[in-house]
Structure formats: C-alpha cells, structure tokens
Design an enzyme around this catalytic site. Sequence first.
Site, short mmCIF file in Angstrom:
data_model
loop_
_atom_site.label_atom_id
_atom_site.label_comp_id
_atom_site.label_asym_id
_atom_site.label_seq_id
_atom_site.Cartn_x
_atom_site.Cartn_y
_atom_site.Cartn_z
CB CYS A 335 2.89 7.73 -2.97
SG CYS A 335 2.58 6.47 -1.75
NE ARG A 364 0.32 -2.15 -0.07
CZ ARG A 364 -0.03 -1.33 0.92
NH1 ARG A 364 -0.24 -1.80 2.12
NH2 ARG A 364 -0.16 -0.04 0.69
CD GLN A 382 -3.67 1.78 -0.01
OE1 GLN A 382 -3.06 2.32 -0.92
NE2 GLN A 382 -3.14 1.62 1.18
CG ASP A 384 -3.61 6.26 -0.95
OD1 ASP A 384 -3.45 6.90 0.10
OD2 ASP A 384 -2.70 5.72 -1.58
CG HIS A 386 -0.60 10.75 -1.53
ND1 HIS A 386 -1.23 9.86 -2.35
CD2 HIS A 386 0.24 10.03 -0.75
CE1 HIS A 386 -0.79 8.64 -2.08
NE2 HIS A 386 0.10 8.70 -1.12
CE LYS A 465 2.19 2.56 11.03
NZ LYS A 465 1.74 1.35 10.35
CG HIS A 511 1.74 8.72 2.29
ND1 HIS A 511 2.08 8.21 1.07
CD2 HIS A 511 2.85 9.27 2.79
CE1 HIS A 511 3.37 8.46 0.84
NE2 HIS A 511 3.85 9.11 1.87
ZN LIG Z 1 1.01 7.21 -0.27
#
Ligand SMILES: [Zn+2]
Length: 636
Positions: A335, A364, A382, A384, A386, A465, A511
Amino acid sequence: MNEIIVKLPDGSERILKEGASIYDLAASIGTGLAKAAIAGKIDGHLVDLNAKLKNGATAEIVTEKSPEALEIIRHSTSHLMAQAVKALFPQAKVTIGPAIETGFYYDFDLDRAFTPEDLEKIEAKMRELAKANLKIERQELSSTDAIALFKKMGEDYKVELIEDLGADSVSLYTQGDFTDLCRGPHLPSTSYCKAFKLTSIAGAYWRGDEKRAMLQRVYGTAFGDKKELDAYLARIEEAKKRDHRKLGRELDLFSFSDEVGAGLVIWHPKGGMLRTVLEDFERKEHIKRGYDIVLGPQILKTELWQRSGHYENYRENMYFTTVDEQGYGVKPMNCLSHMMIYKSQLRSYRDLPLRFFELGMVHRHERAGVLHGLLRVRGFTQDDAHILCTPDQLDAEIKGVLSFVKDVMGIFGFDYEMELSTRPEKSIGSDEAWEMATSALLSALKDSGRDFEINEGDGAFYGPKIDIKLRDALDRRWQCATIQCDFTLPERFDLTYVDADGERKRPVMVHRVILGAIERFIGVLIEHFAGNFPTWLSPVQAIVLTVTDNQIPYAQAAFDTLRAAGIRVQKDFRNEKLGFKIREAQLQKVPYMLVVGDKEVESGLLAPRYRDGKNLEGMTPEQFVSFIESEVKAFR
Ligand SMILES: [Zn+2]
Ligand SMILES: [Zn+2]
C-alpha cells in the site's frame, strides 16, 4: 398423569405425557422417525435425545439427515476415541476433543508417542465399544464436585477447564467407565457411532500455547453411514495424490531449503515459467480494466510503517533491518508506495479513479508450525492493487472488482463463495467511515446477485472487507480475492484531491487482490488440475520426441520453428526407446508429445499425441503453432 403440549417447527402441536423426552416425541410421530432420531432441539437449543420436554416448548427432532447431525456424530465419536485411548493407555490424560470441518480430534497427554499401529488398536477398541452399545448419559454436577471428581481421576486438564469456566455447575457425559466434561449434546449410545476412521497424529500445544505442554492430537473423521465415509476417504486419497508439494517435486516446479529459510519458495525453471505465464495473464487483464502497473521498493523506512499504523498493529508479523542507523521494514503489504505515487502530484477529481496495480512481493512472519508448502509461506507475491476514488465512485469500483473476480474465476473454472467481514474490536477509523465502507461493500454484494455471508467482527483493522473463497475440483475452499475498503490510510497520509467545487477532499482507498498470493494460487492450481495444467498455463506445452537418431535434423528444425513462434517446447532426442520417452513426458504431464519418425520426416508433419494417450491427426509445425495458439487464446 398430566399432559404437556409441545409445538413442532411446522406450527402443529402434539400432546404428550408429562416427563416425555425428544425420543418420546419422535416415537409418537412414527417408529421410523424414532429410529432415525439422534438428538433434538428445544426452543432452538440442541439437546440430547432423552432431554425432557416442558409444556409450551417448541421441539424439533434431529435425525441423521439433519444439518446438525454430523457435528453431533463427530463429537460423540471423539468421546468414543477418548474412551478407547483410556482403555488402552490408562496413564493418558484427556484434554479436549471437538468436531471440526473434516471430522474431529482429541488431544491427549501421554508419556510416549502414538504410533500408526496404536491408531489401528484404538480404532479396533472403538469398534468394540460401539458394538457394546453403551448408553451415553448426561449428568449435571456442581463445579466443586466435578473438580473433585476429575482430581481423583488424575485428569488435571479437565480440572483446569472447569476452573476457567467459572460456572456454578457443569455437565458430564458418561459411557461405560468413561466420564468426560462436556456441554453436549451427544448420541444416545455408542452404537450410533457407525462409520468412523482415525486418520492422523500431530503435535499440539495445550490451549495452542507454545509455553504449555505438548500434547498429541489424534485426528479422525466420522459420518452418518459407511457410504459417506468411504466417499470422503476416497477424496482424501485423491488429495494426497494431488498434494502440490509432492507434484511440485515430481514436476520440478519449486523447492524449499533449510539453508535459505523456512517458508521461502525457490522457483525452478518450470515453476518460474508457470509463474511468468500467470503474471503475464494478470498484467494483461489489469491493463484491460484500466489499471496502471506500478512498482515499489522492497524495504521502506520504519517511520513510514509507524505512520501507516502497521508498526503498531502488525509489527510482530514484519521483518526489520537497520542500515546506517536507519531502520527499515520489509514490506508486508504494497500500500505505502502506492500512496506515495498518489501523493507525487496534485490530484483533481478528474484524475480519479486511479488504479495502481503491482505484482508485489511481500514478507510476513508466519509461525513455523503453520507453514505449509506453497499454501502458507513467509515470502509471497500478491496481485495487489489500490484503487483511489471519490466516495461517489466507490460503488462502481467495487462492482468492477467483483466482475473482475467473476471473469477470472470463470477462466480457471472455479466456483466461489463470498463473505463480508465487518468491524473487529481492534480497529482504527471513525464509526462514520466504517459505516460508509461497509454499506458500499454490501451494496456491491447484493448487486452481484450471488449469495454471500456476513462475518461480524472479522474485518481488517483498517476497514471492512469482502473475502472470496474459490472451490476446487475436490470441493475444498481456498481464500483467493479480497476487497478491503480503507478510509484510514488516506487520512494518515493526508491524501487529497481537488473536487469540482475547488475544495480539497479525501479520496477513498480500496485494497484488493484477485488471485491473492500467486504462490498459494499456484499451489491450489497444482492440486486442482492434479498437475495436468491446461495448455495455456502449462510451463511446457509440447515436447518433440524422436524415434531414432535419423530424425534429429528434422526434429530439431521443427523444435526451432515452434520455439521461435513462442511455443513453450522441449525436446527429447536421446537414444532411448520411444515408449520410455513417452512415459517420461506423460509423468511430466506435458500436454502434447510430438513424435517424429521416418513417416513424419517424409511427409513434413508432426504426430501430436495428447498426454492422456489420444492421438491427433498429423500437422505441419506451422499448423501445430496455430493449434496451440487457439488453445491459449481460449484459455484451454
Ligand atoms: Zn493495500
Ligand atoms: Zn464432549
């Protein structure tokens, strides 16, 4: 004798003698129902079959076919197992034994490790106890008496459980000479345990606490009948065959190494290719939907993680390093860089929505005990993105993501389920912001026309979410996509845009991932396809096989043509029997084997053979290229 009236779920009423039980109620309706009954419900609460009914109560009969039945059967079977273990190993201490999604387990404290032979003995004892048809009887006891009882029995864990419960009284269940602390309900007798199987042994800490005693967890499963049990066991066998760790090794896709570190994937050439195919697919699909591709650094200053709230809320899962007296955090999420890109210039409402996409590698820290092949790792990528938009655009953006998920899951052939998770206890952000985000997600879910569930309190600390779980070929569920609303990070990082009225306003941040972690998704794909990837995904799409050395020049030319055209092709020109080469290619699950013998050389063709043994008509190398291209285009 007095009579009582009870209501049935259909609204009808029945008159019974005072003191009648659920069983009596079932018997009053029919002998078949009495035979099928295993438990009941009084005013919505699950109870034993011999639970007494009160005047005016609403009562329901739970049979083997009821949705609640499986849990009762499994929990009772876990007691049966504990009874068998105590009979065979009197020194064993019993702890807890719940029903779980796949069956049940019971944790024991024993001075020696259970062996697979022990499991067989325990199972045989269970069958013996089931045959003995021991009544399973409930008893209420004051906590003081119950503690005294379990102390006398040497069952320290039960004593601790009762002490922690802090209730005035507890319920115990006794079958034969075995008594266990339990809320119930249970089957009426041990003979109701008809179809069970012990499946595995694992270690487990008492109460999941690494500082407490290490216990032995025996897993088993149970069903209402033998047929269901057998079908389940067959599915487990199939899952073992498809285990992605096993196939990953056999197909030489990836490995893990103690020297490198647990939970860190090393991709071998074919696994690297599989990833690349998937990543190329992702980039294309994102560009098509108006996403911009961005890239952020792997480490960011600790101060930035403090500002984002990750340091406070997520630190224990992060890796940190200090260089030149400056602390850095290895990113667990992508992010922050995306917000930096947003902040790199003044944004107007006309620029929104912005959709930043990154195949972002994150780290992680997961506990060693939960690591599992590709499914649970410490470093993963990911898909990912945004989305930064105005509050007005939020609805449409979330709908866009849901339709993206639908398209992609369709391509892979996965069915899926959706869940909305709402505000957890540990959270940041105003009530108003949470309200707004939750209602936006809810409206998109409703609009999708698909069923969804709501998990109260299960959201991330920074917003509500939607979780999407796909269902694989073995009917297992896997988390893939998530869509998280976030009103908090834009606040913390002071993101703004200039609105039509000239005012500076806060954008909304979403996200979202579609496949989730690429590593995990590949693990799921391997098991879903049992390694037989469709042509478009296969790291190797075709392999050219020669019959004898005579065909090598022609085969090499064909190989060159295919490779130059972008086909992922290998060759096997070794001086081995054709049958041997075919078997090897089949074990590698290569979709197409291109056999080149004298006949093919003469006719200028290739003889494609599918991995299941089916032969296709001869094709020129160019025709084969178009054939593969059409399969890839159709995601076949
Ligand atoms: Zn994020
Ligand atoms: Zn129990």
